[in-house]
Design a protein around this motif. Structure first.
Motif, short mmCIF file in Angstrom:
data_model
loop_
_atom_site.label_atom_id
_atom_site.label_comp_id
_atom_site.label_asym_id
_atom_site.label_seq_id
_atom_site.Cartn_x
_atom_site.Cartn_y
_atom_site.Cartn_z
N SER A 196 68.49 18.55 114.32
CA SER A 196 68.91 18.48 112.93
C SER A 196 69.16 19.87 112.37
O SER A 196 68.44 20.82 112.69
CB SER A 196 67.81 17.78 112.14
OG SER A 196 68.24 17.62 110.82
N THR B 64 81.10 22.71 113.24
CA THR B 64 81.13 24.11 113.68
C THR B 64 80.94 24.21 115.19
O THR B 64 81.34 25.20 115.80
CB THR B 64 80.00 24.92 113.01
OG1 THR B 64 78.74 24.44 113.46
CG2 THR B 64 80.08 24.86 111.50
N ASP C 121 78.03 12.20 116.55
CA ASP C 121 78.91 11.58 115.56
C ASP C 121 80.05 12.51 115.16
O ASP C 121 81.19 12.10 115.04
CB ASP C 121 78.14 11.08 114.33
CG ASP C 121 77.24 12.13 113.72
OD1 ASP C 121 77.13 13.24 114.30
OD2 ASP C 121 76.65 11.89 112.66
C1 PRP Z 1 75.24 16.70 111.98
C2 PRP Z 1 75.99 15.83 112.96
C3 PRP Z 1 76.15 16.70 114.18
C4 PRP Z 1 76.15 18.09 113.60
C5 PRP Z 1 77.53 18.65 113.65
O1 PRP Z 1 73.89 16.56 112.24
O2 PRP Z 1 75.27 14.65 113.25
O3 PRP Z 1 75.09 16.56 115.07
O4 PRP Z 1 75.70 18.01 112.24
O5 PRP Z 1 77.60 19.89 113.04
P1 PRP Z 1 77.91 21.25 113.78
O6 PRP Z 1 79.03 20.99 114.77
O7 PRP Z 1 78.34 22.14 112.66
O8 PRP Z 1 76.67 21.71 114.45
P2 PRP Z 1 72.73 16.88 111.20
O9 PRP Z 1 72.08 18.15 111.60
O10 PRP Z 1 73.24 16.77 109.80
O11 PRP Z 1 71.67 15.75 111.51
P3 PRP Z 1 71.85 14.16 111.48
O12 PRP Z 1 72.51 13.77 112.77
O13 PRP Z 1 70.45 13.67 111.40
O14 PRP Z 1 72.68 13.80 110.28
#
Ligand code: PRP
Length: 189
Positions: free
Chosen positions: A67, A102, A98
């Motif tokens: 997260s 970045t 999902d």
């Molecule tokens: C979100 C999403 C991805 C990540 C993508 O997770 O689920 O895993 O961010 O972002 P990035 O490519 O910029 O790293 P988040 O940390 O919000 O946790 P979640 O899955 O619990 O929503």
């Protein structure tokens, strides 16, 4: 539609149709192999549940909890909340997330997974937002490429809300942007 959602970007029907195509592509690439599906918590659960029910392949399922720190719209520091339990050494891994934004999350997770010496790793994401990429990373299977919009639903959240929306929608900026300050007029009395 929820009032915080400005518009629907991808409908549940579009998602359902696209998932079948993705599943066929994954089956072609992994034919004859047993797959370890590694899914990233929490945002992936709805996408994962729908995708794997279309996969006509023997598979094992495991999760990594990861997260971004904080509840905002920017990806920040990462924390691991659950480690992988299955042994992936020599195995074919399908890494599911999902959204590829970045790329920081998948890049960190890939480093961790590669150290466990799987035979190969392929990446599958529902959404790809290339405009915000900072890490050099590409997904092998992409549901939809999207522009730089803040999206929620179908597993994606803002501050842990909206994950249960059946579609991918654009969040109204007033939800995550503080209201603009209106100048206070001081009347002389
Ligand atoms: C979100 C999403 C991805 C990540 C993508 O997770 O689920 O895993 O961010 O972002 P990035 O490519 O910029 O790293 P988040 O940390 O919000 O946790 P979640 O899955 O619990 O929503």
């Amino acid at each position: 539609m929820r009032k915080e959602v400005e518009r629907i970007l991808i409908t549940d029907d579009q998602i359902a149709r696209r998932l079948k195509t993705l599943a066929r592509a994954i089956e072609r690439d992994f034919r004859g192999r047993e797959l370890v599906v590694v899914s990233l918590l929490n945002g992936t659960v709805i996408f994962l549940a729908d995708l794997i029910r279309h996969l006509n392949l023997p598979l094992h399922l495991d999760f990594i909890g990861v997260s971004s720190y904080g509840a905002g719209t920017e990806s920040g520091d990462l924390i691991f909340t659950k480690e992988l339990r299955l042994d992936v050494r020599g195995r074919d891994v399908l890494l599911v997330d999902d959204i590829l934004d970045t790329g920081k999350t998948l890049s960190r997770v890939l480093t961790k997974l590669r150290a466990l010496k799987p035979r190969r790793i392929k990446i599958c994401v529902l959404l790809d937002k290339p405009a915000r990429r900072v890490e050099k990373i590409k997904a092998d299977y992409v549901g939809f490429e999207i522009p730089d919009l803040f999206v929620v639903g179908y597993g994606l959240d803002y501050a842990e809300r909206y994950r249960n929306l059946p579609y991918v929608g654009v969040l109204h900026p007033h939800v995550y942007q503080p209201p603009a300050k209106t100048p206070v007029r001081h009347e002389r009395t």
